[in-house]
Design a protein around this motif. Structure first.
Motif, mmCIF file in Angstrom:
data_model
loop_
_atom_site.group_PDB
_atom_site.id
_atom_site.type_symbol
_atom_site.label_atom_id
_atom_site.label_comp_id
_atom_site.label_asym_id
_atom_site.label_seq_id
_atom_site.Cartn_x
_atom_site.Cartn_y
_atom_site.Cartn_z
ATOM 1 N N CYS A 1 -51.266 -30.962 -1.773
ATOM 2 C CA CYS A 1 -51.443 -30.762 -0.331
ATOM 3 C C CYS A 1 -50.107 -30.929 0.375
ATOM 4 C CB CYS A 1 -52.446 -31.761 0.238
ATOM 5 S SG CYS A 1 -54.086 -31.562 -0.435
ATOM 6 N N GLY A 2 -49.379 -31.965 -0.037
ATOM 7 C CA GLY A 2 -48.079 -32.207 0.575
ATOM 8 C C GLY A 2 -47.116 -31.062 0.327
ATOM 9 N N VAL A 3 -47.108 -30.552 -0.892
ATOM 10 C CA VAL A 3 -46.213 -29.437 -1.227
ATOM 11 C C VAL A 3 -46.520 -28.244 -0.321
ATOM 12 C CG1 VAL A 3 -45.601 -27.732 -2.988
ATOM 13 C CG2 VAL A 3 -45.866 -30.123 -3.639
ATOM 14 N N LEU A 4 -47.819 -27.916 -0.199
ATOM 15 C CA LEU A 4 -48.206 -26.767 0.621
ATOM 16 C C LEU A 4 -47.849 -26.998 2.094
ATOM 17 C CD1 LEU A 4 -51.575 -25.998 -1.149
ATOM 18 C CD2 LEU A 4 -49.696 -24.379 -0.889
ATOM 19 N N LYS A 5 -48.120 -28.207 2.574
ATOM 20 C CA LYS A 5 -47.800 -28.548 3.961
ATOM 21 C C LYS A 5 -46.293 -28.337 4.226
ATOM 22 C CE LYS A 5 -47.915 -30.846 7.974
ATOM 23 N NZ LYS A 5 -48.607 -30.300 9.134
ATOM 24 N N GLY A 6 -45.462 -28.912 3.350
ATOM 25 C CA GLY A 6 -44.018 -28.824 3.521
ATOM 26 C C GLY A 6 -43.513 -27.396 3.426
ATOM 27 N N ALA A 7 -44.004 -26.672 2.435
ATOM 28 C CA ALA A 7 -43.531 -25.311 2.213
ATOM 29 C C ALA A 7 -43.942 -24.402 3.376
ATOM 30 C CB ALA A 7 -44.083 -24.770 0.897
ATOM 31 N N LEU A 8 -45.182 -24.526 3.840
ATOM 32 C CA LEU A 8 -45.663 -23.665 4.931
ATOM 33 C C LEU A 8 -44.928 -23.967 6.233
ATOM 34 C CD1 LEU A 8 -49.477 -23.712 4.091
ATOM 35 C CD2 LEU A 8 -47.976 -21.706 4.047
ATOM 36 N N GLU A 9 -44.649 -25.254 6.439
ATOM 37 C CA GLU A 9 -43.939 -25.634 7.659
ATOM 38 C C GLU A 9 -42.552 -24.981 7.715
ATOM 39 O OE1 GLU A 9 -44.567 -29.802 8.948
ATOM 40 O OE2 GLU A 9 -42.380 -29.828 9.135
ATOM 41 N N MET A 10 -41.941 -24.830 6.565
ATOM 42 C CA MET A 10 -40.607 -24.237 6.523
ATOM 43 C C MET A 10 -40.605 -22.747 6.844
ATOM 44 S SD MET A 10 -38.628 -26.733 6.000
ATOM 45 C CE MET A 10 -37.025 -26.170 5.427
ATOM 46 N N VAL A 11 -41.772 -22.098 6.726
ATOM 47 C CA VAL A 11 -41.843 -20.709 7.177
ATOM 48 C C VAL A 11 -42.616 -20.650 8.504
ATOM 49 C CG1 VAL A 11 -41.474 -19.568 4.971
ATOM 50 C CG2 VAL A 11 -43.772 -20.291 5.589
ATOM 51 N N GLN A 12 -42.510 -21.729 9.253
ATOM 52 C CA GLN A 12 -43.007 -21.823 10.628
ATOM 53 C C GLN A 12 -44.528 -21.826 10.758
ATOM 54 O OE1 GLN A 12 -40.357 -22.930 11.562
ATOM 55 N NE2 GLN A 12 -39.436 -21.666 13.144
ATOM 56 N N LEU A 13 -45.244 -22.157 9.667
ATOM 57 C CA LEU A 13 -46.693 -22.273 9.771
ATOM 58 C C LEU A 13 -47.077 -23.751 9.754
ATOM 59 C CD1 LEU A 13 -47.699 -19.454 7.252
ATOM 60 C CD2 LEU A 13 -47.696 -19.331 9.754
ATOM 61 N N ASP A 14 -47.494 -24.240 10.907
ATOM 62 C CA ASP A 14 -47.928 -25.627 10.998
ATOM 63 C C ASP A 14 -49.393 -25.689 10.573
ATOM 64 O OD1 ASP A 14 -48.647 -28.163 11.649
ATOM 65 O OD2 ASP A 14 -48.392 -27.940 13.816
ATOM 66 N N CYS A 15 -49.639 -26.253 9.399
ATOM 67 C CA CYS A 15 -50.996 -26.249 8.835
ATOM 68 C C CYS A 15 -51.451 -27.667 8.490
ATOM 69 C CB CYS A 15 -51.039 -25.441 7.547
ATOM 70 S SG CYS A 15 -50.672 -23.711 7.752
ATOM 71 N N ASP A 16 -52.769 -27.856 8.451
ATOM 72 C CA ASP A 16 -53.323 -29.051 7.829
ATOM 73 C C ASP A 16 -53.778 -28.650 6.432
ATOM 74 O OD1 ASP A 16 -52.969 -30.825 9.886
ATOM 75 O OD2 ASP A 16 -54.865 -30.286 10.864
ATOM 76 N N VAL A 17 -53.481 -29.513 5.468
ATOM 77 C CA VAL A 17 -53.861 -29.214 4.089
ATOM 78 C C VAL A 17 -54.537 -30.442 3.502
ATOM 79 C CG1 VAL A 17 -53.048 -28.382 1.857
ATOM 80 C CG2 VAL A 17 -51.739 -27.817 3.922
ATOM 81 N N TRP A 18 -55.741 -30.282 2.980
ATOM 82 C CA TRP A 18 -56.440 -31.438 2.412
ATOM 83 C C TRP A 18 -57.437 -31.028 1.339
ATOM 84 C CZ3 TRP A 18 -57.773 -28.917 6.789
ATOM 85 C CH2 TRP A 18 -59.133 -28.678 7.039
ATOM 86 N N PHE A 19 -57.754 -31.978 0.473
ATOM 87 C CA PHE A 19 -58.768 -31.731 -0.555
ATOM 88 C C PHE A 19 -60.150 -32.011 0.016
ATOM 89 C CE2 PHE A 19 -55.437 -32.061 -3.849
ATOM 90 C CZ PHE A 19 -55.857 -31.016 -4.660
#
Lengths: 267, 159, 198
Positions: C150-168
């Motif tokens: 979840c953290g990886v996806l959160k960090g990676a998406l934020e870097m392409v300007q997508l502010d997301c919530d990611v959770w299991f």
């Protein structure tokens, strides 16, 4: 000292896994033991692994106050893996080729895995569930065991187990045998395993004072592997660049006195 | 002369690296991260940034309308922008049409290897808000990065 | 317009091909089990360091993942040379068919879209992190073992300007029938502009 530590760690693990076996068994849990024993030859990208490795280093570095504390902790990570791999690789090596695809020799180390199992069972609560679970497990293991036709004695000599590390363990971890296995000409308890291009540390700059310390992870794996096989020793990394291999590292293994004493006895 | 200068801008509009081969005041091989280039960097970024805004306005809906190169009477400016907002900019003469592959190589094999994947290098060169929006001053000083960039680009200087 | 419809399916098929091609020809590989065991050793260490405080451990795994994600995205873009995605549907395809494929050699199934197409689920089969793992019973309820993802996806998406919530929302390790991870877009971040230009 490190030897004691290892034993502690594994008994804690055994307890915790016992605790969970008394939980209502799911389909996943039922399959876990058998599935884990068979090598599926799955791969992931080396990048994913190096990113994880770097973050692990980052975390350890933050939680260590000295470099030697960091090295010790990193080495312990490695040990906890190495001691498991000895069991796993030896078991798999004795399965016929139709069930396993890893190229190994046929040998097995049931004798040293037995105490672990006993401990686990004695700590278990005897709920009907747990009993049923254990029966299932043993029948699962028995299924696999049926395929084993030849069991080889465990490695008793230094050279045998070092060959196993150089060949089987290295192929398992890094897809190739280690680049060299050398005996020290000066001290008879010292051996060296050479890696010309260590993979896990490839993004850690050579100029970093940190680089050598990061190799303690693999050192730990070697050490854990040897400790569990009954060869107490210490392992340390040494950067020894040669032409064409700037990142070449030597893992120096120093066996404890008792290992040499035993080695000199005739069986 | 094939290439004149090379620039990297991060997503905070900061120039985090510049390599100039035509300014010979400090050494015969040009300059790295030179103070002299600060003003040029700002103007260069401003131009690339404005052009990009315009092209995006002109091409509503399609995202693939990126600026790849800009020509003037004397030289050509090649740009490569990653999805994370890092700009790689190269100033060259007219001999070669496209430098996209060169810039892509710098990104994938040099920048990513020595900066992004390297735990000991920051991945973001702005520490706080006062260093964003073109106000930052931190530069890439990683020796491995500079050496491999030089090894890769230098042969193109004298072409 | 009809043309753009058909091009979306072509694109998604080609993403699959891109992902597979990069995995096959341009990716150095390593044994999944080494990865799983290394991650296991790390989680076990956290159990010890945080004295079985599971919510803290979940948080810590997430933040480690975030640290990885913000760097991993550049590695990903360098391999794929993909531009930013125009919508979350495309984003979901890129994550599943390219990112998961290239780094972990799996292709999670994309499903459970919200009506406005801003959130979806990834169903992860054969999660390489879960190899060999059986959770201790008292941890089973609270721990999200693979929270690093979840953290990886959160960090990676934020870097392409997508502010997301990611959770299991579910994990096979907890006895759930499948492992399901949710991604929800909060907002698209604006690119910075130089001071004085606004």
């Amino acid at each position: 000292m490190p030897h004691q530590k290892i034993i502690q760690t594994s008994s804690i693990d055994a307890q915790s896994s016992t605790r969970s076996t008394s939980n209502t068994g799911t389909h996943y849990d039922d399959l876990l033991y058998q599935r884990s024993l068979i090598y599926k030859k799955n791969e992931i990208s080396l990048s994913a692994m190096t990113f994880l490795f770097q973050e692990m280093i980052n975390y350890l570095h933050q939680s260590s106050s000295t470099m030697s504390e960091f090295e010790l902790k990193l080495s312990r990570y490695g040990q906890s893996i190495g001691l498991r791999l000895l069991e796993l690789l030896n078991f798999r090596a004795s399965l016929p080729a139709s069930l396993t695809s890893i190229p190994t020799r046929s040998s097995i180390l049931f004798s040293s895995s037995a105490p672990l199992t006993d401990q686990a069972n004695s700590n278990s609560t005897n709920t009907p569930d747990a009993i049923r679970k254990r029966e299932e497990e043993s029948s699962t293991n028995a299924d696999l065991a049926k395929h084993i036709t030849k069991m080889r004695r465990r490695d008793l000599k230094i050279l045998d187990i070092l060959q196993f590390i150089h060949g089987t363990l290295w192929s398992y971890l890094f897809h190739h045998v280690s680049d060299d296995l050398v005996k020290s000409s000066e001290r008879n308890n010292e051996y060296m395993i050479v890696d010309n291009e260590p993979q896990l540390t490839q993004f850690i700059p050579q100029s970093s004072k940190f680089l050598n310390s990061c190799h303690f992870f693999v050192c730990g794996m070697i050490q854990g592997f040897l400790l569990n096989g009954g060869f107490p020793c210490s392992v340390s990394p040494h950067l020894m660049p040669v032409d064409g291999f700037d990142e070449r590292v030597i893992y120096l293994i120093k066996f404890d006195e008792q290992v040499l004493e035993r080695e000199s006895l005739r069986f | 002369m094939g290439i004149y200068s090379f620039w990297i801008f991060d997503k905070h509009c900061n120039c985090i690296f510049d390599r100039e081969w035509t300014l010979t005041s400090s050494s015969s091989s040009g300059t790295i991260n030179s103070k002299q280039n600060e003003e040029t960097a700002k103007l260069l970024y401003g131009m690339v940034y404005s052009l990009r805004s315009i092209t995006q306005k002109l091409s509503k809906g399609s995202i693939k309308n990126d600026v790849r190169s800009i020509s003037t009477g004397k030289y050509r400016i090649h740009t490569y922008c990653t999805a994370t907002g890092v700009w790689f900019v190269l100033l060259t003469d007219f001999k070669q049409q496209s430098y996209t592959q060169v810039l892509q190589h710098v990104y994938s094999h040099i920048y990513v290897k020595f900066i992004s994947n390297n735990l000991f290098s920051p991945y973001d060169f702005a520490d706080n808000e006062s260093e964003m929006r073109g106000q930052g001053t931190r530069k890439i000083t990683n020796k491995n990065f500079i050496d491999s960039l030089n090894a890769f680009l230098s042969p193109m200087v004298g072409q | 317009m009809s043309r753009s419809r058909s091009s979306t399916t072509t694109q998604s098929r080609s993403l699959k091909v891109t992902g597979e091609e990069i995995w096959k020809n341009k990716t150095e590989k390593i044994n999944t089990e080494l990865f799983a065991l290394t991650y296991g050793a790390l989680v076990a260490q956290l159990f010890e360091d945080y004295d079985n405080d599971y919510s803290l451990i979940n948080e810590r795994l997430f933040s480690m993942g975030y640290n990885i994600g913000v760097r991993l995205i550049e590695d990903f873009l360098a391999r794929t040379a993909l531009p930013r995605c125009e919508d979350m549907v495309r984003t979901s395809e890129v994550i599943s068919k390219c990112a998961f494929k290239i780094f972990l050699n799996i292709t999670p199934h994309v499903t459970n879209w919200s009506n406005n197409k801003d959130s979806f689920s990834l169903i992860i089969e054969d999660n390489p992190l879960s190899e060999f793992v059986e959770l201790p019973m008292n941890a089973k309820k609270q721990i999200w073992y693979s929270n690093v993802l979840c953290g990886v996806l959160k960090g990676a998406l934020e870097m392409v300007q997508l502010d997301c919530d990611v959770w299991f929302v579910a994990d096979i390790l907890k006895g759930d029938p499948q492992t399901e991870l949710k991604i929800k877009l909060n907002k698209i971040l604006k690119d910075e502009i130089p001071i004085g230009d606004d």
